[in-house]
Design an enzyme around this catalytic site. Structure first.
Site, short mmCIF file in Angstrom:
data_model
loop_
_atom_site.label_atom_id
_atom_site.label_comp_id
_atom_site.label_asym_id
_atom_site.label_seq_id
_atom_site.Cartn_x
_atom_site.Cartn_y
_atom_site.Cartn_z
N ASN A 1 -3.07 2.42 -10.18
CA ASN A 1 -3.52 1.67 -9.00
C ASN A 1 -3.46 0.18 -9.33
O ASN A 1 -3.11 -0.21 -10.45
CB ASN A 1 -4.93 2.10 -8.57
CG ASN A 1 -5.30 1.57 -7.19
OD1 ASN A 1 -4.49 1.67 -6.25
ND2 ASN A 1 -6.48 1.01 -7.03
N LYS A 2 -3.81 -0.62 -8.37
CA LYS A 2 -3.74 -2.09 -8.50
C LYS A 2 -4.35 -2.58 -9.80
O LYS A 2 -5.40 -2.10 -10.23
CB LYS A 2 -4.47 -2.69 -7.29
CG LYS A 2 -4.56 -4.18 -7.21
CD LYS A 2 -3.22 -4.88 -7.32
CE LYS A 2 -2.18 -4.37 -6.35
NZ LYS A 2 -0.79 -4.80 -6.72
N GLY B 1 0.86 -1.18 0.00
CA GLY B 1 0.00 0.00 0.00
C GLY B 1 0.90 1.23 0.00
O GLY B 1 1.83 1.32 0.82
N ALA B 2 0.64 2.14 -0.93
CA ALA B 2 1.60 3.22 -1.18
C ALA B 2 1.98 4.03 0.08
O ALA B 2 3.18 4.18 0.38
CB ALA B 2 1.06 4.13 -2.28
N ASP C 1 -1.53 4.52 -6.30
CA ASP C 1 -0.08 4.44 -6.04
C ASP C 1 0.68 5.62 -6.62
O ASP C 1 1.77 5.95 -6.16
CB ASP C 1 0.50 3.14 -6.58
CG ASP C 1 0.06 1.99 -5.71
OD1 ASP C 1 -1.09 1.56 -5.85
OD2 ASP C 1 0.83 1.59 -4.83
#
Ligand code: MRU
Length: 332
Positions: free
Chosen positions: A232-233, A35-36, A222
């Site tokens: 992002n993911k 997680g960023a 992120d």
């Protein structure tokens, strides 16, 4: 530094102890912590461990020995810009070093980065909840919760605040193949908070929207480029495409430490690819035919035009573009 080892959740709550910068790098690379924002905070504390070690061995000359460690740290995960952001925050302080034990002042800085992230999450929680005008179901992807931040969460921070305000009927969590952040981590957090959560296969998201079960998709990020493109993911992009098609709103929740104004657009964001074993095996069990290859990019980029709102601790940007992002970053 004691980290809750996220590789073993939800089966068991086991700590991972870091005594050195190298331990912190392993923790970030192996996704003990992920997680960023949480990666950035871990990096800041890791730098304190490095300073303690180098000062013990080299005295005031420690500062001349730190570069290789910082470079290795920066390379541990390439997409989350919060990692380099935190390293730069620590560097600024180190550049003012006048001699003596560096640990107390660096530790204070790491603690303040950690604390500020929690406060930012609370602000984002309120800012994002204000966008939800009627009681709805929401869909989230990956884990952007307390586990991914200093505490409270970005996307899950909005979900927590909106749920407390009576605005959320039901949370749907994508399982988030292949690492299962949604199934293992988001569901774990929400069950603990007694917020109703239903797990769906990633591929069920379009049908969920088709059935009118969600009004918003709420995700973290992120790295956000200067034009509002959002990394992002993996899977976030297809969720955004599905959301636009079905008239479901798409909200990205991230602190300003996730915004990278040095990158014009999302094409310039480095996308991490990880070991294909994450895809081809389930824990120790192979899930694909022996001899099958894999491709495992773990992030994707959602174009700004598919984003309805970027929620930060400094305020909300609706329908993001370069001018609006610039205004957010310079005028607040
Ligand atoms: O690979 P991960 O688990 O580190 O990816 C995490 C995400 O993509 C999160 O959505 C993002 O970091 C935001 S966390 C507040």
């Amino acid at each position: 530094m004691v980290l809750l080892d996220q590789r073993y959740l939800p089966q068991r709550e086991q700590d991972f102890i870091c005594n050195s910068l190298d331990d912190a790098i392993v923790a970030i690379f192996e996704m003990v912590v992920r997680g960023a924002p949480a990666i950035g905070i871990t990096a800041a504390y890791g730098i304190v461990l490095m300073a303690r070690d180098l000062y013990g061995r080299h005295g005031d000359q420690w500062i001349n020995e730190m570069e290789p460690g910082l470079r290795k740290l920066s390379d541990a995960r390439p997409t989350a810009v919060n990692l380099d952001w935190a390293i730069n925050e620590m560097r600024k302080l180190i550049s003012r070093y006048k001699g003596g034990d560096p640990v107390p002042v660096l530790l204070e800085k790491a603690r303040s980065i950690h604390q500020q992230d929690i406060e930012a999450n609370k602000m984002m929680g309120e800012n994002g909840a204000e966008l939800i005008k009627e009681k709805v179901g929401v869909l989230t992807h990956c884990n952007a919760g307390a586990l991914a931040t200093g505490g409270y969460g970005t996307a899950l921070g909005v979900i927590r605040s909106a749920y407390q305000a009576g605005l959320i009927e039901q949370v749907y969590a994508d399982e988030t193949r292949p690492w299962l952040q949604g199934a293992r981590l988001t569901a774990w957090e929400l069950v603990k908070d007694r917020i109703p959560v239903s797990l769906i296969a990633d591929s069920a998201a379009a049908y969920l929207m088709n059935q009118g079960k969600v009004g918003w998709v709420i995700v973290g990020s992120d790295r956000i480029a200067a034009n509002g493109d959002v990394a992002n993911k993996i899977g976030t992009y297809s969720t955004a495409v599905n959301a636009r098609y079905h008239g479901v709103k798409f909200m990205v929740v991230a602190p300003t430490s996730t915004i990278d104004m040095s990158l014009e657009n999302g094409d310039q964001i480095p996308i991490e690819t990880r070991n294909t074993d994450e895809l081809l095996r389930f824990s120790d069990t192979p899930v694909a035919a022996t001899g099958c290859h894999g491709w495992n990019p773990v992030f994707d980029v959602t174009p700004a035009e598919l984003v309805d709102a970027i929620v930060t601790e400094r305020g909300v940007v609706l329908q993001p573009d370069r001018d609006k992002m610039e205004r957010l970053m310079t005028t607040n």
